[in-house]
Write a protein that holds these residues in place. Structure first.
Motif, PDB file in Angstrom:
ATOM      1  N   PRO A 101      42.069  15.718  16.030  1.00 63.28           N
ATOM      2  CA  PRO A 101      40.877  14.943  16.417  1.00 63.28           C
ATOM      3  C   PRO A 101      40.327  14.089  15.290  1.00 63.28           C
ATOM      4  O   PRO A 101      39.741  13.036  15.542  1.00 63.28           O
ATOM      5  N   TYR A 102      40.492  14.545  14.034  1.00 65.33           N
ATOM      6  CA  TYR A 102      40.086  13.693  12.911  1.00 65.33           C
ATOM      7  C   TYR A 102      40.906  12.406  12.925  1.00 65.33           C
ATOM      8  O   TYR A 102      40.362  11.302  12.809  1.00 65.33           O
ATOM      9  N   CYS A 103      42.218  12.543  13.081  1.00 68.90           N
ATOM     10  CA  CYS A 103      43.090  11.370  13.107  1.00 68.90           C
ATOM     11  C   CYS A 103      42.770  10.470  14.294  1.00 68.90           C
ATOM     12  O   CYS A 103      42.815   9.236  14.188  1.00 68.90           O
ATOM     13  N   ALA A 104      42.434  11.091  15.421  1.00 68.55           N
ATOM     14  CA  ALA A 104      42.171  10.307  16.627  1.00 68.55           C
ATOM     15  C   ALA A 104      40.997   9.350  16.437  1.00 68.55           C
ATOM     16  O   ALA A 104      41.000   8.232  16.976  1.00 68.55           O
ATOM     17  N   VAL A 105      39.992   9.778  15.681  1.00 65.38           N
ATOM     18  CA  VAL A 105      38.860   8.884  15.415  1.00 65.38           C
ATOM     19  C   VAL A 105      39.329   7.611  14.730  1.00 65.38           C
ATOM     20  O   VAL A 105      38.834   6.512  14.995  1.00 65.38           O
ATOM     21  N   TRP A 106      40.324   7.755  13.862  1.00 65.59           N
ATOM     22  CA  TRP A 106      40.854   6.609  13.119  1.00 65.59           C
ATOM     23  C   TRP A 106      41.963   5.886  13.888  1.00 65.59           C
ATOM     24  O   TRP A 106      42.554   4.938  13.371  1.00 65.59           O
TER      25      TRP A 106
ATOM     26  N   GLN B 123      36.748  21.214  15.205  1.00 65.79           N
ATOM     27  CA  GLN B 123      37.106  19.876  15.682  1.00 65.79           C
ATOM     28  C   GLN B 123      35.892  18.964  15.713  1.00 65.79           C
ATOM     29  O   GLN B 123      35.977  17.783  15.341  1.00 65.79           O
ATOM     30  N   ARG B 124      34.766  19.503  16.135  1.00 66.69           N
ATOM     31  CA  ARG B 124      33.543  18.702  16.170  1.00 66.69           C
ATOM     32  C   ARG B 124      33.094  18.320  14.753  1.00 66.69           C
ATOM     33  O   ARG B 124      32.635  17.196  14.513  1.00 66.69           O
ATOM     34  N   VAL B 125      33.224  19.244  13.803  1.00 65.61           N
ATOM     35  CA  VAL B 125      32.806  18.973  12.421  1.00 65.61           C
ATOM     36  C   VAL B 125      33.646  17.854  11.813  1.00 65.61           C
ATOM     37  O   VAL B 125      33.111  16.900  11.230  1.00 65.61           O
ATOM     38  N   VAL B 126      34.970  17.931  11.935  1.00 67.83           N
ATOM     39  CA  VAL B 126      35.802  16.898  11.308  1.00 67.83           C
ATOM     40  C   VAL B 126      35.687  15.574  12.053  1.00 67.83           C
ATOM     41  O   VAL B 126      35.782  14.497  11.438  1.00 67.83           O
ATOM     42  N   THR B 127      35.468  15.635  13.356  1.00 71.05           N
ATOM     43  CA  THR B 127      35.258  14.401  14.114  1.00 71.05           C
ATOM     44  C   THR B 127      33.977  13.711  13.679  1.00 71.05           C
ATOM     45  O   THR B 127      33.944  12.482  13.473  1.00 71.05           O
ATOM     46  N   GLU B 128      32.905  14.500  13.528  1.00 73.75           N
ATOM     47  CA  GLU B 128      31.631  13.938  13.055  1.00 73.75           C
ATOM     48  C   GLU B 128      31.799  13.303  11.686  1.00 73.75           C
ATOM     49  O   GLU B 128      31.298  12.196  11.423  1.00 73.75           O
ATOM     50  N   ALA B 129      32.511  13.988  10.788  1.00 73.60           N
ATOM     51  CA  ALA B 129      32.717  13.443   9.450  1.00 73.60           C
ATOM     52  C   ALA B 129      33.487  12.131   9.507  1.00 73.60           C
ATOM     53  O   ALA B 129      33.151  11.164   8.799  1.00 73.60           O
ATOM     54  N   ALA B 130      34.526  12.069  10.339  1.00 73.22           N
ATOM     55  CA  ALA B 130      35.309  10.833  10.445  1.00 73.22           C
ATOM     56  C   ALA B 130      34.464   9.685  10.981  1.00 73.22           C
ATOM     57  O   ALA B 130      34.555   8.542  10.498  1.00 73.22           O
ATOM     58  N   GLN B 131      33.638   9.966  11.981  1.00 71.29           N
ATOM     59  CA  GLN B 131      32.783   8.916  12.534  1.00 71.29           C
ATOM     60  C   GLN B 131      31.773   8.429  11.494  1.00 71.29           C
ATOM     61  O   GLN B 131      31.491   7.217  11.412  1.00 71.29           O
ATOM     62  N   MET B 132      31.244   9.353  10.692  1.00 69.43           N
ATOM     63  CA  MET B 132      30.347   8.949   9.612  1.00 69.43           C
ATOM     64  C   MET B 132      31.095   8.094   8.596  1.00 69.43           C
ATOM     65  O   MET B 132      30.583   7.074   8.116  1.00 69.43           O
ATOM     66  N   GLN B 133      32.308   8.487   8.258  1.00 68.41           N
ATOM     67  CA  GLN B 133      33.092   7.738   7.294  1.00 68.41           C
ATOM     68  C   GLN B 133      33.353   6.311   7.774  1.00 68.41           C
ATOM     69  O   GLN B 133      33.331   5.368   6.976  1.00 68.41           O
TER      70      GLN B 133
ATOM     71  N   TRP C 242      46.159  24.465  11.786  1.00 66.79           N
ATOM     72  CA  TRP C 242      45.554  23.322  11.103  1.00 66.79           C
ATOM     73  C   TRP C 242      45.771  22.031  11.880  1.00 66.79           C
ATOM     74  O   TRP C 242      44.887  21.181  11.947  1.00 66.79           O
ATOM     75  N   ARG C 243      46.937  21.866  12.467  1.00 65.63           N
ATOM     76  CA  ARG C 243      47.198  20.630  13.197  1.00 65.63           C
ATOM     77  C   ARG C 243      46.172  20.411  14.310  1.00 65.63           C
ATOM     78  O   ARG C 243      45.767  19.278  14.586  1.00 65.63           O
ATOM     79  N   ASP C 244      45.719  21.509  14.936  1.00 68.14           N
ATOM     80  CA  ASP C 244      44.736  21.381  16.013  1.00 68.14           C
ATOM     81  C   ASP C 244      43.389  20.878  15.497  1.00 68.14           C
ATOM     82  O   ASP C 244      42.597  20.309  16.252  1.00 68.14           O
TER      83      ASP C 244
ATOM     84  N   VAL D 117      49.470   9.980   8.815  1.00 68.00           N
ATOM     85  CA  VAL D 117      48.665  10.193   7.606  1.00 68.00           C
ATOM     86  C   VAL D 117      49.311  11.201   6.664  1.00 68.00           C
ATOM     87  O   VAL D 117      48.706  11.564   5.654  1.00 68.00           O
ATOM     88  N   GLU D 118      50.528  11.645   6.974  1.00 64.85           N
ATOM     89  CA  GLU D 118      51.162  12.676   6.169  1.00 64.85           C
ATOM     90  C   GLU D 118      51.284  12.269   4.707  1.00 64.85           C
ATOM     91  O   GLU D 118      51.003  13.065   3.802  1.00 64.85           O
ATOM     92  N   ALA D 119      51.687  11.035   4.438  1.00 60.80           N
ATOM     93  CA  ALA D 119      51.839  10.594   3.046  1.00 60.80           C
ATOM     94  C   ALA D 119      50.493  10.581   2.333  1.00 60.80           C
ATOM     95  O   ALA D 119      50.392  10.962   1.154  1.00 60.80           O
ATOM     96  N   ASP D 120      49.457  10.151   3.034  1.00 67.78           N
ATOM     97  CA  ASP D 120      48.117  10.162   2.432  1.00 67.78           C
ATOM     98  C   ASP D 120      47.671  11.598   2.161  1.00 67.78           C
ATOM     99  O   ASP D 120      47.074  11.895   1.123  1.00 67.78           O
TER     100      ASP D 120
END
Length: 321
Positions: A261-266, A119-129, A255-257, A273-276
């Protein structure tokens, strides 16, 4: 430069150039080399050496010409995101050379990654994005490949043409039967690219190989990402493709877990985001195939035999999507 990358970097002449450059650059940072360098690995796309100094180990990395943008990119990312990326000690961008400090074990090598780690890894990536979405020209100027949705269909056509045109014995050869099946997916790929082009989420930087072994947990609890040679400029959600593969293949985590948090950043949800996400199952394989193809551009025959199924493996993932 006619010699394959891996043969060139295995030569004593090349090592001598590297060591002379490294000694001079490290001296500028107050570091003195205290022992022999060790070449830990050689791949068709990069090589890494360790250099002992009185202030600890320093890592040297050299990339093949098509991925030589990494040092320039890491320096730019460190400037824009100093809390998330280490600044190199020195770079030689024209030769794809870089010196960095040793951060010790990666997050993934330190322990079996937990749900919190992912969760921390994908959150960090989203914030960088989010930050990097506004720096398109700078990232492309640093050499990051433009794999935005509008470019995907043309890339797919070129890759199919290229792989179908290889000799039959080539490990990346696409047979006539497979070529027909791939070309039949073109309309779906075009639809996917259109979906992403109209998405509420942006096109931005994506790491390309995001997992806990490409992340350091540094003092103070921050995460620092590294290994940016696979980076691309593409739709934001493509960054989740590698985490999805790791989590669903190698762990029992839901996977949903990881996705939430990635989605929450956005400010969005997995449902929104399912279609994306479905669309990136068609675009990301095309973009990943490009990475494999250019990474093997200077490979030897033996390396093509070992790694050459990579392009076909990724391109044919569009058939499963």
């Amino acid at each position: 430069m006619d010699r394959p990358f891996s043969e060139r970097v295995a030569g004593e002449d090349w090592r001598g150039e590297v060591e002379a450059w490294a000694v001079a650059e490290l001296a500028r940072t107050g570091r003195e080399v205290t022992g022999p360098t060790e070449q830990l690995r050689i791949r068709p796309w990069s090589t890494q050496l360790t250099i002992p100094t009185q202030h600890g180990t320093v890592w040297f990395k050299a990339n093949c010409p098509t991925l030589a943008f990494e040092p320039r990119l890491q320096a730019l990312l460190a400037e824009l995101l100093p809390h998330a990326v280490d600044a190199p000690l020195a770079v030689e961008p024209d030769r794809g050379w870089m010196l960095t400090v040793d951060r010790g074990e990666t997050l993934g090598d330190h322990r079996e990654p937990t749900l919190d780690d992912w969760q921390r890894v994908v959150t960090e990536a989203a914030q960088m994005q989010q930050v990097l979405a506004g720096h398109r020209d700078e990232l492309l100027g640093a050499g990051v490949p433009d794999c935005s949705p509008a470019t995907v269909v043309d890339r797919f056509d070129r890759l199919v043409d290229t792989l179908a045109g290889l000799p039959g014995e080539h490990p990346s050869h696409v047979s006539p039967e497979l070529e027909a099946r791939l070309r039949a997916t073109r309309p779906a790929i075009a639809d996917a690219a259109r979906q992403l082009d109209e998405s509420a989420l942006p096109t931005t930087w994506q790491h390309g190989d995001l997992h806990p072994r490409n992340v350091f947990a540094v003092e103070g609890g921050e995460l620092h990402l590294f290994d940016f040679g696979d980076a691309q400029w593409s739709h934001a959600v493509e960054v989740l493709s590698v985490p999805f593969g790791w989590v669903t293949t190698y762990t029992d985590l839901a996977w949903r877990d990881v996705l939430e948090p990635y989605c929450a950043v956005w400010g969005t949800t997995p449902e929104a985001v399912e279609a994306d996400w479905r669309a990136t199952a068609l675009t990301q394989p095309v973009n990943r195939t490009l990475l494999w193809w250019v990474a093997l551009e200077q490979a030897t025959a033996a390396e093509w035999a070992e790694w050459g199924e990579g392009p076909i493996h990724h391109l044919t993932r569009v058939l499963d999507a």
